[in-house]
Design an enzyme around this catalytic site. Structure first.
Site, PDB file in Angstrom:
ATOM      1  CG  ASP A 155      -1.939   0.973   1.313  1.00 20.01           C
ATOM      2  OD1 ASP A 155      -1.774   2.103   0.823  1.00 20.01           O
ATOM      3  OD2 ASP A 155      -3.246   0.537   1.699  1.00 20.01           O
ATOM      4  CG  HIS A 187      -3.269   5.195  -0.520  1.00 23.67           C
ATOM      5  ND1 HIS A 187      -3.313   3.829  -0.929  1.00 23.67           N
ATOM      6  CD2 HIS A 187      -3.926   5.730  -1.428  1.00 23.67           C
ATOM      7  CE1 HIS A 187      -3.948   3.755  -2.074  1.00 23.67           C
ATOM      8  NE2 HIS A 187      -4.294   4.912  -2.412  1.00 23.67           N
ATOM      9  CB  SER A 231      -4.369  -2.359   3.573  1.00 23.39           C
ATOM     10  OG  SER A 231      -3.694  -1.811   2.206  1.00 23.39           O
TER      11      SER A 231
END
Ligand code: B1M
Length: 215
Positions: free
Chosen positions: A98, A100, A151
């Site tokens: 991930d 982000h 996630s």
């Protein structure tokens, strides 16, 4: 456009020319945190909706994210800071797979400004790296962020891995990110994890959880 609307628009459009001047103007009667929470995050929300409904393409989402990051970096020195980092130490990471990190980095800022030491190890971090960092820095807690639905599954696997290694009760775990729900963390994950696991809806809940964990 009025200033608030213009700033929000800058996030949505990924437009950074003149950004600093608008942020300076907003700082005249708003705190840096209020600008982030009440204006800029509203813009990111719209970006998420446009992207999710196919009305915005990825490169433009990236531009919006860059303007968001630039804004937060510009506003950070204007935030109130508690002067010591001695209230406790947390290792913070975005989980494996991930990328982000805007939310994670906001959590870092809020905790750092409130007397916690944050060891922010970045994005796409496998559980090995997270546990190594927690060990190496003698952390009091572990924080994992992740925005993808995938996630949330990785977080579950991470907790399982902590249990397998016998370190479930060594570090309280704080989880946050848009794809998580309180029920998933407080019902599903808590029932399978022998240690402490908490859900933080936003950076401020992350802060109050950290206060609780350290009490
Ligand atoms: Co992506 N993305 N993205 N993205 N992105 C989402 C998450 C998505 C919901 C958009 C959508 O479809 N509507 C969607 C996920 C869907 C799903 O999983 N079902 C998505 C997708 C699909 C993708 C890609 C797969 C797209 C692609 O490549 N085709 C790809 C994934 C790459 C990868 O990770 N492997 C991708 C890429 C990107 C960009 C790189 C373009 C960019 C990220 C840039 C960056 O972060 N450096 C991006 C962005 C910006 C978004 C949206 C639009 C905005 C995210 C954001 O920054 N929000 C997002 C839409 C959405 O979230 N609804 C989306 C603002 C931020 C402050 O919020 O991180 O939630 P957030 O943090 C909050 C709370 O959650 C909490 O505190 C913060 C507020 O105070 N919090 C914590 C977060 N972590 C915490 C940890 C804590 C405590 C609280 O303690 C440890």
């Amino acid at each position: 456009l009025p200033l608030d609307e213009r700033l929000k628009r800058r996030i949505i459009d990924g437009e950074r020319t003149g950004l600093e001047a608008d942020l300076d103007a907003a700082l005249v009667d708003k705190s840096a945190l209020a600008i982030i929470n009440d204006i800029l995050l509203d813009g990111m929300k719209v970006v998420g909706e446009l992207f999710g409904s196919g009305q915005m393409q990825l490169p433009f989402v990236l531009q919006s994210a860059e303007v968001m990051k630039t804004s937060v970096a510009y506003l950070e020195p204007h935030m109130d800071k508690a002067d010591d980092g001695g209230k406790g130490r947390i290792v913070l990471a975005t989980v494996r797979g991930d990328v982000h990190d805007i939310g994670k980095n906001l959590v870092d800022i809020i905790l750092s400004n409130n007397g916690y030491e944050v060891v922010n190890i970045g994005i796409k971090q496998p559980i090995n790296a997270i546990l190594d960092a927690a060990e190496q820095h003698n952390a009091d807690a572990i924080g994992m962020s992740g925005l993808l639905v995938k996630s949330t599954v990785i977080m579950k696997e991470n907790l399982q891995e902590m249990a397998t290694r016998g370190v479930a009760d060594r570090w309280p775990v704080l989880l946050g990110g848009a794809a998580l729900t309180r029920a998933y963390v407080e019902d599903d994950l808590r029932s399978m994890f022998a240690g402490e696991v908490h859900y933080a809806r936003d950076a401020f809940e992350g802060l109050s959880l950290m206060e609780r964990v350290m009490a």
